[in-house]
Design an enzyme around this catalytic site. Structure first.
Site, PDB file in Angstrom:
ATOM      1  N   GLU A  43     135.368  68.097  60.634  1.00 13.18           N
ATOM      2  CA  GLU A  43     134.543  66.900  60.470  1.00 13.18           C
ATOM      3  C   GLU A  43     134.587  66.574  58.986  1.00 13.18           C
ATOM      4  O   GLU A  43     134.008  67.286  58.167  1.00 13.18           O
ATOM      5  CB  GLU A  43     133.098  67.204  60.920  1.00 13.18           C
ATOM      6  CG  GLU A  43     132.124  66.070  60.648  1.00 13.18           C
ATOM      7  CD  GLU A  43     130.663  66.485  60.908  1.00 13.18           C
ATOM      8  OE1 GLU A  43     130.415  67.377  61.752  1.00 13.18           O
ATOM      9  OE2 GLU A  43     129.781  65.927  60.236  1.00 13.18           O
ATOM     10  N   ARG A  47     131.521  60.942  52.431  1.00  9.10           N
ATOM     11  CA  ARG A  47     130.589  60.933  51.305  1.00  9.10           C
ATOM     12  C   ARG A  47     131.315  60.766  49.996  1.00  9.10           C
ATOM     13  O   ARG A  47     130.692  60.697  48.955  1.00  9.10           O
ATOM     14  CB  ARG A  47     129.867  62.287  51.218  1.00  9.10           C
ATOM     15  CG  ARG A  47     128.833  62.477  52.266  1.00  9.10           C
ATOM     16  CD  ARG A  47     128.187  63.826  52.109  1.00  9.10           C
ATOM     17  NE  ARG A  47     127.844  64.309  53.414  1.00  9.10           N
ATOM     18  CZ  ARG A  47     127.387  65.509  53.667  1.00  9.10           C
ATOM     19  NH1 ARG A  47     127.227  66.376  52.691  1.00  9.10           N
ATOM     20  NH2 ARG A  47     127.094  65.859  54.897  1.00  9.10           N
ATOM     21  N   LYS A 130     124.311  66.044  67.729  1.00  9.97           N
ATOM     22  CA  LYS A 130     124.211  66.908  66.551  1.00  9.97           C
ATOM     23  C   LYS A 130     122.721  67.088  66.269  1.00  9.97           C
ATOM     24  O   LYS A 130     121.974  66.102  66.247  1.00  9.97           O
ATOM     25  CB  LYS A 130     124.897  66.208  65.374  1.00  9.97           C
ATOM     26  CG  LYS A 130     124.698  66.882  64.021  1.00  9.97           C
ATOM     27  CD  LYS A 130     125.595  66.230  62.980  1.00  9.97           C
ATOM     28  CE  LYS A 130     125.358  66.811  61.599  1.00  9.97           C
ATOM     29  NZ  LYS A 130     126.464  66.536  60.670  1.00  9.97           N
TER      30      LYS A 130
HETATM   31  C1  3PG Z   1     126.361  67.989  57.372  1.00 10.00           C
HETATM   32  O1  3PG Z   1     126.667  66.952  56.827  1.00 10.00           O
HETATM   33  O2  3PG Z   1     126.498  68.142  58.578  1.00 10.00           O
HETATM   34  C2  3PG Z   1     125.729  69.041  56.548  1.00 10.00           C
HETATM   35  O3  3PG Z   1     125.742  68.708  55.212  1.00 10.00           O
HETATM   36  C3  3PG Z   1     126.282  70.396  56.724  1.00 10.00           C
HETATM   37  O4  3PG Z   1     125.260  71.255  56.397  1.00 10.00           O
HETATM   38  P1  3PG Z   1     125.506  72.619  55.603  1.00 10.00           P
HETATM   39  O5  3PG Z   1     126.175  72.222  54.304  1.00 10.00           O
HETATM   40  O6  3PG Z   1     124.133  73.204  55.414  1.00 10.00           O
HETATM   41  O7  3PG Z   1     126.391  73.485  56.441  1.00 10.00           O
END
Ligand code: 3PG
Length: 213
Positions: A43, A47, A130
């Site tokens: 994924e 950003r 999600k």
């Molecule tokens: C996302 O965008 O799904 C999260 O930033 C992932 O979260 P994590 O960095 O705590 O794994």
């Protein structure tokens, strides 16, 4: 490939790496490292300015299932679709994003953190969601509470998930996979530590396999 088939592949290993890339040059070695670790899915978050170019490079690999994450607008769905994304993940619920995905025939995994948002997703015919931000939203306790009123819903907890706690999430029958950035942390990727990415990916896949048996 149907949207349903794509979602099956996305959840196949039980782990979805959430990738942030600020240099498209890193896309290919990162994709290779994930495959090497037995985790042929990513994924890629929208950003960074480099995201569409990086997505294009990753999506060109037929052995990888690549989607766009952190998608918050219908315009970004178009960008991701053009770049070859097979699926869309959103951090929160957006009917506009879902409508655009459905129009394009794209698989979409909306983000939810409350019962109200779960109902909104069900209204759109979507029951794979999600759960974000998982840890901050109550983690396993919250997911267990949501299981009562929504027995048909499957969740992908993401946000604060790691090798240390992923098995706790996967022990819930409603959890089909977890997402997280721990095996592809931006520092590690920027530093070219691809052997470590493969090792952590392999470890995550193994933990998921054991947790699901
Ligand atoms: C996302 O965008 O799904 C999260 O930033 C992932 O979260 P994590 O960095 O705590 O794994």
């Amino acid at each position: 490939m149907s949207a349903e088939h794509v979602l099956g592949l996305v959840c196949a290993t039980g782990v979805i790496p959430v990738v942030v890339l600020d240099d498209p040059e890193l896309a290919r070695p990162l994709g290779d490292a994930l495959k090497e670790g037995g985790l042929p899915v990513a994924e890629l978050t929208f950003r960074t300015a480099a995201a569409p170019a990086a997505l294009r490079l990753l999506a060109a690999d037929p052995d990888l299932i690549v989607g766009a994450g952190t998608v918050v607008s219908a315009d970004q769905v178009d960008l991701a679709h053009e770049a070859g994304a097979r699926f869309i993940v959103t951090p929160g619920f957006s009917g506009r994003v879902i409508d655009r995905c459905h129009k394009l025939g794209m698989a979409v995994i909306p983000g939810v953190a409350t019962a109200t948002e779960v109902i909104a997703a069900l209204d759109y015919g979507i029951d794979l969601l999600k759960f974000f931000p998982a840890h901050a939203s109550g983690g396993v306790t919250m997911l267990r509470a949501l299981q009562g009123p929504f027995p048909q819903v499957r969740f992908i907890p993401t946000g604060g998930v790691s090798a240390a706690n992923m098995a706790d999430y996967l022990a819930l029958s409603s959890v089909v996979a977890v997402g997280g950035s721990w095996m592809v942390s931006p520092e590690r990727v920027r530093g070219g530590e691809f052997a470590a990415v493969s090792r952590l990916a392999r470890e995550a896949v193994q933990i998921a396999a054991e947790a699901r048996t």
